[in-house]
Design an enzyme around this catalytic site. Sequence first.
Site, mmCIF file in Angstrom:
data_model
loop_
_atom_site.group_PDB
_atom_site.id
_atom_site.type_symbol
_atom_site.label_atom_id
_atom_site.label_comp_id
_atom_site.label_asym_id
_atom_site.label_seq_id
_atom_site.Cartn_x
_atom_site.Cartn_y
_atom_site.Cartn_z
ATOM 1 N N LYS A 1 13.388 33.634 -40.816
ATOM 2 C CA LYS A 1 13.959 34.701 -41.592
ATOM 3 C C LYS A 1 13.118 34.929 -42.943
ATOM 4 O O LYS A 1 11.898 34.483 -42.617
ATOM 5 C CB LYS A 1 15.151 33.885 -42.122
ATOM 6 N N LYS B 1 14.400 35.464 -28.471
ATOM 7 C CA LYS B 1 15.635 34.465 -27.468
ATOM 8 C C LYS B 1 14.606 34.063 -26.384
ATOM 9 O O LYS B 1 13.923 35.544 -26.024
ATOM 10 C CB LYS B 1 15.975 35.118 -27.412
ATOM 11 N N LYS C 1 17.455 41.101 -36.936
ATOM 12 C CA LYS C 1 18.199 40.405 -37.447
ATOM 13 C C LYS C 1 18.766 40.719 -38.584
ATOM 14 O O LYS C 1 18.757 41.128 -39.440
ATOM 15 C CB LYS C 1 17.812 38.519 -37.811
ATOM 16 N N SER D 1 25.818 29.643 -33.729
ATOM 17 C CA SER D 1 24.620 30.209 -34.659
ATOM 18 C C SER D 1 23.519 30.046 -34.847
ATOM 19 O O SER D 1 22.787 29.441 -34.553
ATOM 20 C CB SER D 1 25.139 29.678 -36.475
ATOM 21 N N CYS E 1 36.502 39.729 -76.895
ATOM 22 C CA CYS E 1 37.807 39.744 -77.607
ATOM 23 C C CYS E 1 37.645 38.385 -79.382
ATOM 24 O O CYS E 1 38.088 38.483 -80.154
ATOM 25 C CB CYS E 1 38.588 39.291 -76.834
ATOM 26 N N CYS F 1 33.733 34.699 -77.571
ATOM 27 C CA CYS F 1 34.512 35.110 -76.244
ATOM 28 C C CYS F 1 32.834 37.092 -77.387
ATOM 29 O O CYS F 1 34.204 37.410 -78.280
ATOM 30 C CB CYS F 1 35.328 36.113 -76.071
ATOM 31 N N TYR G 1 24.437 29.214 -53.936
ATOM 32 C CA TYR G 1 25.207 28.575 -52.983
ATOM 33 C C TYR G 1 24.174 27.682 -51.465
ATOM 34 O O TYR G 1 24.665 25.902 -51.567
ATOM 35 C CB TYR G 1 25.589 29.407 -51.639
ATOM 36 N N ASP G 2 22.951 28.317 -51.785
ATOM 37 C CA ASP G 2 22.652 27.228 -50.937
ATOM 38 C C ASP G 2 21.618 26.104 -51.425
ATOM 39 O O ASP G 2 21.600 25.493 -50.885
ATOM 40 C CB ASP G 2 20.631 28.204 -50.291
ATOM 41 N N CYS H 1 36.170 32.450 -72.236
ATOM 42 C CA CYS H 1 37.247 32.174 -73.322
ATOM 43 C C CYS H 1 38.679 32.138 -73.222
ATOM 44 O O CYS H 1 39.278 32.029 -72.163
ATOM 45 C CB CYS H 1 36.763 34.120 -73.149
ATOM 46 N N GLU I 1 26.560 42.940 -33.596
ATOM 47 C CA GLU I 1 26.856 42.866 -34.598
ATOM 48 C C GLU I 1 27.296 43.808 -35.328
ATOM 49 O O GLU I 1 26.878 45.452 -35.347
ATOM 50 C CB GLU I 1 25.751 42.387 -35.706
ATOM 51 N N CYS J 1 42.331 39.136 -74.160
ATOM 52 C CA CYS J 1 41.123 39.397 -74.285
ATOM 53 C C CYS J 1 41.927 40.491 -73.224
ATOM 54 O O CYS J 1 42.000 40.262 -71.755
ATOM 55 C CB CYS J 1 40.667 38.012 -73.678
ATOM 56 N N ASP K 1 21.742 42.545 -40.629
ATOM 57 C CA ASP K 1 22.472 41.515 -42.001
ATOM 58 C C ASP K 1 23.806 41.738 -41.656
ATOM 59 O O ASP K 1 24.438 42.734 -42.393
ATOM 60 C CB ASP K 1 22.152 42.011 -43.250
ATOM 61 N N TYR L 1 23.407 43.441 -29.039
ATOM 62 C CA TYR L 1 22.879 42.199 -28.701
ATOM 63 C C TYR L 1 22.948 40.920 -27.490
ATOM 64 O O TYR L 1 22.020 40.550 -27.178
ATOM 65 C CB TYR L 1 22.011 42.073 -30.079
ATOM 66 N N GLU M 1 13.972 40.774 -31.682
ATOM 67 C CA GLU M 1 14.472 42.083 -32.061
ATOM 68 C C GLU M 1 15.242 41.423 -33.395
ATOM 69 O O GLU M 1 15.227 40.231 -34.466
ATOM 70 C CB GLU M 1 15.640 41.811 -31.515
HETATM 71 S S1 IVH Z 1 21.648 36.021 -31.436
HETATM 72 C C1 IVH Z 1 23.744 31.801 -29.989
HETATM 73 N N1 IVH Z 1 20.473 38.979 -31.959
HETATM 74 O O1 IVH Z 1 23.141 36.391 -36.639
HETATM 75 C C2 IVH Z 1 23.623 33.018 -31.097
HETATM 76 N N2 IVH Z 1 22.417 37.348 -33.352
HETATM 77 O O2 IVH Z 1 23.251 33.503 -36.955
HETATM 78 C C3 IVH Z 1 22.732 34.210 -30.651
HETATM 79 N N3 IVH Z 1 22.424 38.536 -35.594
HETATM 80 O O3 IVH Z 1 26.007 34.678 -35.543
HETATM 81 C C4 IVH Z 1 22.735 35.395 -31.511
HETATM 82 N N4 IVH Z 1 21.491 39.930 -35.356
HETATM 83 O O4 IVH Z 1 25.532 37.394 -36.256
HETATM 84 C C5 IVH Z 1 21.331 37.522 -32.573
HETATM 85 N N5 IVH Z 1 19.950 40.427 -32.974
HETATM 86 C C6 IVH Z 1 20.701 39.408 -32.822
HETATM 87 C C7 IVH Z 1 21.464 39.294 -34.299
HETATM 88 C C8 IVH Z 1 21.822 38.180 -34.682
HETATM 89 C C9 IVH Z 1 22.031 39.164 -36.170
HETATM 90 C C10 IVH Z 1 23.517 37.318 -36.470
HETATM 91 C C11 IVH Z 1 24.924 37.405 -35.583
HETATM 92 C C12 IVH Z 1 24.763 35.548 -35.029
HETATM 93 C C13 IVH Z 1 23.862 35.302 -36.158
HETATM 94 C C14 IVH Z 1 23.145 33.590 -36.177
#
Ligand code: IVH
Length: 705
Positions: A327, A303, A130, A94, A424, A421, A48-49, A439, A188, A445, A132, A240, A128
């Site tokens: 990341k 932040k 992140k 985001s 089959c 395949c 995807y990336d 296939c 989250e 199949c 998933d 958060y 903090e």
């Molecule tokens: S702060 C302006 N804190 O990451 C958005 N986001 O890429 C402020 N996420 O949609 C978000 N852990 O779903 C914040 N400790 C954390 C987070 C967090 C996961 C996610 C969140 C957001 C996405 C942003």
Amino acid sequence: MSGNILKPVGQLEDREAENEIKQLTAEIFYHDKCYHVEDNPVISDSVYDALRQRLAELEARFPQFIQSASPSKRVGAPISNAFKKVQHRQPMLSLDNAFSPEEVAHFFDRIRRFLGLSPQETIQIVAEPKIDGLSASLIYLNGILQVGATRGNGIMGEDITENLKTVADIPHTLKGSYIPQEISIRGEVYLMLNDFNQMNQAREKIGERAFANPRNAAAGSLRQLDPKITAQRPLRFLAYACVDYNENTFQTDESILLQLRDWGFTIPDYKVCNSEIEVLAYYKALNESRSSLGFDIDGAVYKINRLDWKKRLGEVARSPRWALAHKFPPELGQTILEAIDIQVGRTGTLTPVAHLKPINIGGVIVSRATLHNEDEIIRKDVRVDDTVMIQRAGDVIPQVVAVINEKRPSHSQPYVFPHHCPTCGSEAVRKEGEVARRCLGGLICPAQAALRLYHFVSKHGFDIEGLGFKHIEMFYQEGYLKTPVDLFHLEERDRHSLTPLRLREGWGQKSAQNLFKAIEERREISFERFIYALGIPQIGQTTARLLAQTYGSYANWRGAMQAAAQDPNSPDYLELININGIGESMARDLCAFFHEPHNQQVLDELVSTPQKAGEVHVLDAMRSTAIDSPITGKSVVFTGILTLLTRAEAKAQAERLGCKVTSTVSAKTDFVVQGENPGSKAKKAQELGVQILDEMQWLELIGQT
Ligand code: IVH
């Protein structure tokens, strides 16, 4: 994207670039929907990336061809239709991503420049993990939870209040002495890894398919239409952020986190850092402790602590200047590829899977990895007995990223992708311009048939509860269930069977009866569900709905598809590709389905028509022209940059309501909807006295707010 080797962007002709941009935009849109709306990604994150990266390169060089549905113009996923929509009081944005210390330094520099701070001034950062998972927004009025929503496309989300109320660490009432009149909380929703594993084991036991990763499992659990099901899933919530807070009450982000904790929320394990060095040290420590956290994280979030600075920094496009996601690099490991196995999917796609000598990567034992497709194997020249580099990213399906050439044994032979395949034996062909080899066995199949039948009875199709994949496979192998038609004869056959269902392991009188009852109840089905259930490649829920609305009745659709399949120059084919939202490639898949005699036969037996009784009655859909709305029969021109929806979405929405969308303003135009930077069209509308609306007014008019 086509299976051909991609030309460097710099060597593309205009026409080629435009075509590729169009195709990629549509493809990414489709994958976004699979991921966000259907919780069912069909490609890995890294593929995807790569698609996104290629599109970004193309758009940078050929900005004139950027499509209105471009992912670079959207904040998040398209929203699904199952839940009521809610507009977020403030968009759910985001974050910008950083992958290196240099990018983190750039984040600090930008803040300094923007605020005019000297290099000596301390910028406090709350760091903090992140998480998933999926973000959710909660609105409390006088301390009582009123509305809970998904992020949706960032502007509008889905109302999943009842589901969120079942999450253990979401308080229904805020605790403590300070209770604001109104507050929105963001956080989250996620699953602990051990809960995720247990959940999957339980699913597999009853024949349900396992979720690919905790994030998808959380998404699937959260989007249940029945909150009782969500309540059975061990979802968690970490809070958060707050929006709409009183600026006099809070001066720092940390004080908000502490307030969230006092209100009864679980908050992330944060650290206030006083310098860039401290931030990077936090990141390193977090990465090292990652596998012991018990839940998936994919990086750190930084932040700015001072809220007055945060306010001044504000947002650019879709992400704030005051925050950054740093990341983690994907985790890597080296091991031996012992074999290449070919899996056959529901639509017949042959997918190569690498069998590995098991290896521990980041605390997870990996023994299989995806090789994506034939081209990937050729491109990387992956061979059996090679030592390969494996990457495990947040999406959990590990991938083979490269071959370590120095370790290749001398006897090794290039891998030859099968042209038949493995299940089959039918021929497996690759159509021009497609990545996948498929296939041709269709309904004969077994690999495809069981998966297709499973799709047929799945939640968004015939929705037959109690019929898991394992049961379908079992019935299939016993010969009871070969086509969807057999489903409606199961009970009768079971009555004459020597081993009736009620006597089998895991079944009883009651569960067998329930299954037969569930099947009987589905003898009447909506048109769109029926189309979706057929499992035609590329025809997901949205397209099924579109087709149902366009053609109105099964008989009408069947006739048109049959005619279109016979002749690509027929008016029926042209009508099909002229439907907004149906491209050439989808049209081809639809025609291929109707061309195949096995499919025709199944349809003939399955569906009742005025001429002949079948097993199911497909209800007519409401045709969009029959819809009565304030814009039905009118015409609209969209101009400027739309921010609440993409151009394609706006167009499709209007057309669904029976409104004509045109590109030039004339005296016949009823409305002009203007986004940002409207051009000459808005002016012309003014001159002609045509009603001009902004996006919000438009959405209000069509009842989409
Ligand atoms: S702060 C302006 N804190 O990451 C958005 N986001 O890429 C402020 N996420 O949609 C978000 N852990 O779903 C914040 N400790 C954390 C987070 C967090 C996961 C996610 C969140 C957001 C996405 C942003």
